[in-house]
Design a protein around this motif. Structure first.
Motif, PDB file in Angstrom:
ATOM      1  N   PRO A  49      -1.728 -16.241  11.784  1.00 17.91           N
ATOM      2  CA  PRO A  49      -0.854 -15.064  11.876  1.00 17.91           C
ATOM      3  C   PRO A  49      -1.240 -14.000  10.848  1.00 17.91           C
ATOM      4  O   PRO A  49      -1.799 -14.309   9.791  1.00 17.91           O
ATOM      5  N   ASP A  50      -0.929 -12.749  11.151  1.00  7.21           N
ATOM      6  CA  ASP A  50      -1.207 -11.650  10.234  1.00  7.21           C
ATOM      7  C   ASP A  50      -0.296 -11.758   9.009  1.00  7.21           C
ATOM      8  O   ASP A  50       0.882 -12.081   9.122  1.00  7.21           O
ATOM      9  N   ASP A  51      -0.870 -11.454   7.838  1.00  7.64           N
ATOM     10  CA  ASP A  51      -0.078 -11.389   6.613  1.00  7.64           C
ATOM     11  C   ASP A  51       0.609 -10.035   6.489  1.00  7.64           C
ATOM     12  O   ASP A  51       1.607  -9.896   5.796  1.00  7.64           O
ATOM     13  N   ALA A  52       0.045  -9.015   7.131  1.00  3.63           N
ATOM     14  CA  ALA A  52       0.623  -7.668   7.121  1.00  3.63           C
ATOM     15  C   ALA A  52       0.073  -6.901   8.311  1.00  3.63           C
ATOM     16  O   ALA A  52      -0.955  -7.260   8.877  1.00  3.63           O
ATOM     17  N   VAL A  53       0.793  -5.845   8.685  1.00  4.75           N
ATOM     18  CA  VAL A  53       0.358  -4.967   9.765  1.00  4.75           C
ATOM     19  C   VAL A  53       0.488  -3.522   9.298  1.00  4.75           C
ATOM     20  O   VAL A  53       1.090  -3.238   8.265  1.00  4.75           O
ATOM     21  N   THR A  54      -0.075  -2.600  10.068  1.00  8.67           N
ATOM     22  CA  THR A  54       0.010  -1.184   9.727  1.00  8.67           C
ATOM     23  C   THR A  54       1.467  -0.779   9.550  1.00  8.67           C
ATOM     24  O   THR A  54       2.313  -1.114  10.373  1.00  8.67           O
ATOM     25  N   GLY A  55       1.745  -0.072   8.484  1.00 10.26           N
ATOM     26  CA  GLY A  55       3.100   0.394   8.215  1.00 10.26           C
ATOM     27  C   GLY A  55       3.954  -0.584   7.435  1.00 10.26           C
ATOM     28  O   GLY A  55       5.077  -0.263   7.063  1.00 10.26           O
ATOM     29  N   ASP A  56       3.458  -1.769   7.171  1.00  8.77           N
ATOM     30  CA  ASP A  56       4.191  -2.759   6.399  1.00  8.77           C
ATOM     31  C   ASP A  56       4.343  -2.247   4.969  1.00  8.77           C
ATOM     32  O   ASP A  56       3.362  -1.856   4.335  1.00  8.77           O
ATOM     33  N   PRO A  57       5.567  -2.237   4.416  1.00  9.67           N
ATOM     34  CA  PRO A  57       5.739  -1.718   3.050  1.00  9.67           C
ATOM     35  C   PRO A  57       5.053  -2.579   1.987  1.00  9.67           C
ATOM     36  O   PRO A  57       4.837  -2.122   0.868  1.00  9.67           O
ATOM     37  N   LYS A  73      -5.111 -11.824   6.189  1.00  8.54           N
ATOM     38  CA  LYS A  73      -5.436 -11.235   7.486  1.00  8.54           C
ATOM     39  C   LYS A  73      -4.468 -10.073   7.712  1.00  8.54           C
ATOM     40  O   LYS A  73      -3.253 -10.256   7.694  1.00  8.54           O
ATOM     41  N   ILE A  74      -5.025  -8.883   7.894  1.00  9.38           N
ATOM     42  CA  ILE A  74      -4.220  -7.677   8.088  1.00  9.38           C
ATOM     43  C   ILE A  74      -4.668  -7.008   9.377  1.00  9.38           C
ATOM     44  O   ILE A  74      -5.855  -6.750   9.563  1.00  9.38           O
ATOM     45  N   ASP A  75      -3.724  -6.707  10.244  1.00  6.50           N
ATOM     46  CA  ASP A  75      -4.045  -6.066  11.531  1.00  6.50           C
ATOM     47  C   ASP A  75      -5.147  -6.820  12.273  1.00  6.50           C
ATOM     48  O   ASP A  75      -6.120  -6.224  12.732  1.00  6.50           O
ATOM     49  N   VAL A  76      -5.024  -8.122  12.396  1.00  5.28           N
ATOM     50  CA  VAL A  76      -5.962  -9.043  13.060  1.00  5.28           C
ATOM     51  C   VAL A  76      -7.364  -9.041  12.464  1.00  5.28           C
ATOM     52  O   VAL A  76      -8.306  -9.501  13.085  1.00  5.28           O
ATOM     53  N   VAL A  77      -7.538  -8.534  11.244  1.00  3.79           N
ATOM     54  CA  VAL A  77      -8.836  -8.506  10.579  1.00  3.79           C
ATOM     55  C   VAL A  77      -8.725  -9.299   9.279  1.00  3.79           C
ATOM     56  O   VAL A  77      -7.809  -9.076   8.484  1.00  3.79           O
ATOM     57  N   VAL A  78      -9.655 -10.215   9.070  1.00  3.16           N
ATOM     58  CA  VAL A  78      -9.703 -10.935   7.805  1.00  3.16           C
ATOM     59  C   VAL A  78     -10.355 -10.001   6.790  1.00  3.16           C
ATOM     60  O   VAL A  78     -11.451  -9.504   7.006  1.00  3.16           O
ATOM     61  N   VAL A  79      -9.653  -9.742   5.700  1.00  2.00           N
ATOM     62  CA  VAL A  79     -10.099  -8.769   4.705  1.00  2.00           C
ATOM     63  C   VAL A  79     -10.778  -9.490   3.545  1.00  2.00           C
ATOM     64  O   VAL A  79     -10.262 -10.483   3.039  1.00  2.00           O
ATOM     65  N   ASP A  80     -11.937  -8.977   3.125  1.00  2.00           N
ATOM     66  CA  ASP A  80     -12.633  -9.567   1.981  1.00  2.00           C
ATOM     67  C   ASP A  80     -12.176  -8.883   0.694  1.00  2.00           C
ATOM     68  O   ASP A  80     -11.603  -7.797   0.707  1.00  2.00           O
ATOM     69  N   ALA A  81     -12.443  -9.529  -0.427  1.00  3.38           N
ATOM     70  CA  ALA A  81     -11.996  -9.040  -1.732  1.00  3.38           C
ATOM     71  C   ALA A  81     -12.643  -7.710  -2.102  1.00  3.38           C
ATOM     72  O   ALA A  81     -12.004  -6.852  -2.719  1.00  3.38           O
ATOM     73  N   THR A  82     -13.894  -7.487  -1.716  1.00  2.00           N
ATOM     74  CA  THR A  82     -14.585  -6.246  -2.058  1.00  2.00           C
ATOM     75  C   THR A  82     -13.964  -5.052  -1.343  1.00  2.00           C
ATOM     76  O   THR A  82     -13.741  -4.005  -1.952  1.00  2.00           O
ATOM     77  N   THR A  83     -13.652  -5.208  -0.065  1.00  2.61           N
ATOM     78  CA  THR A  83     -13.018  -4.122   0.682  1.00  2.61           C
ATOM     79  C   THR A  83     -11.619  -3.858   0.142  1.00  2.61           C
ATOM     80  O   THR A  83     -11.216  -2.701  -0.010  1.00  2.61           O
TER      81      THR A  83
END
Length: 127
Positions: A49-57, A73-83
């Motif tokens: 499941p997503d940890d956050a989505v667009t517009g999440d405070p 995972k944000i907006d169905v994308v796994v985010v790396d630490a550098t980004t």
């Protein structure tokens, strides 16, 4: 049109078996049945499941956790630490009004904006 799970290399890799734009591809609606040799973990990532989505405070807090080494995972994308660090660098340097605008952007636009600004800064230092 039938839904299908695809991976990023399906357009370029002739051996893909889960992409709809590949000849002789096997397509499935069920993420747990994806059998692509290029992305064996794609089905598992889809199910997280997503940890956050667009517009999440709390999206910036989620990015801080990502920067500190926790997988998110944000907006169905796994985010790396550098980004995450790039986005937060630009966010924290912005004015409060700009911060509100940045926080409301989809993750892909946040990342593009951050990398663009940081690239321009780096090019300015080289001159």
């Amino acid at each position: 049109m039938r839904p299908a799970f695809t991976h990023g290399r399906s357009a370029w890799h002739a051996g893909a078996v889960c992409g709809s734009n590949v000849p002789d591809a096997r397509i499935t609606d069920e993420p747990s049945l994806v059998s692509c040799p290029d992305c064996p973990d794609a089905a598992e990532i889809e199910l997280v499941p997503d940890d956050a989505v667009t517009g999440d405070p709390h999206i910036m807090q989620t990015l801080r956790e990502t920067r500190d080494g926790h997988s998110r995972k944000i907006d169905v994308v796994v985010v790396d630490a550098t980004t995450a660090a790039a986005i937060l660098t630009v966010y924290e340097a912005a004015t409060p009004r700009a911060q509100a605008k940045i926080a409301g952007l989809p993750l892909t636009l946040m990342a593009s904006l951050a990398w663009g600004i940081l690239r321009d800064e780096a090019e300015g230092e080289d001159r």
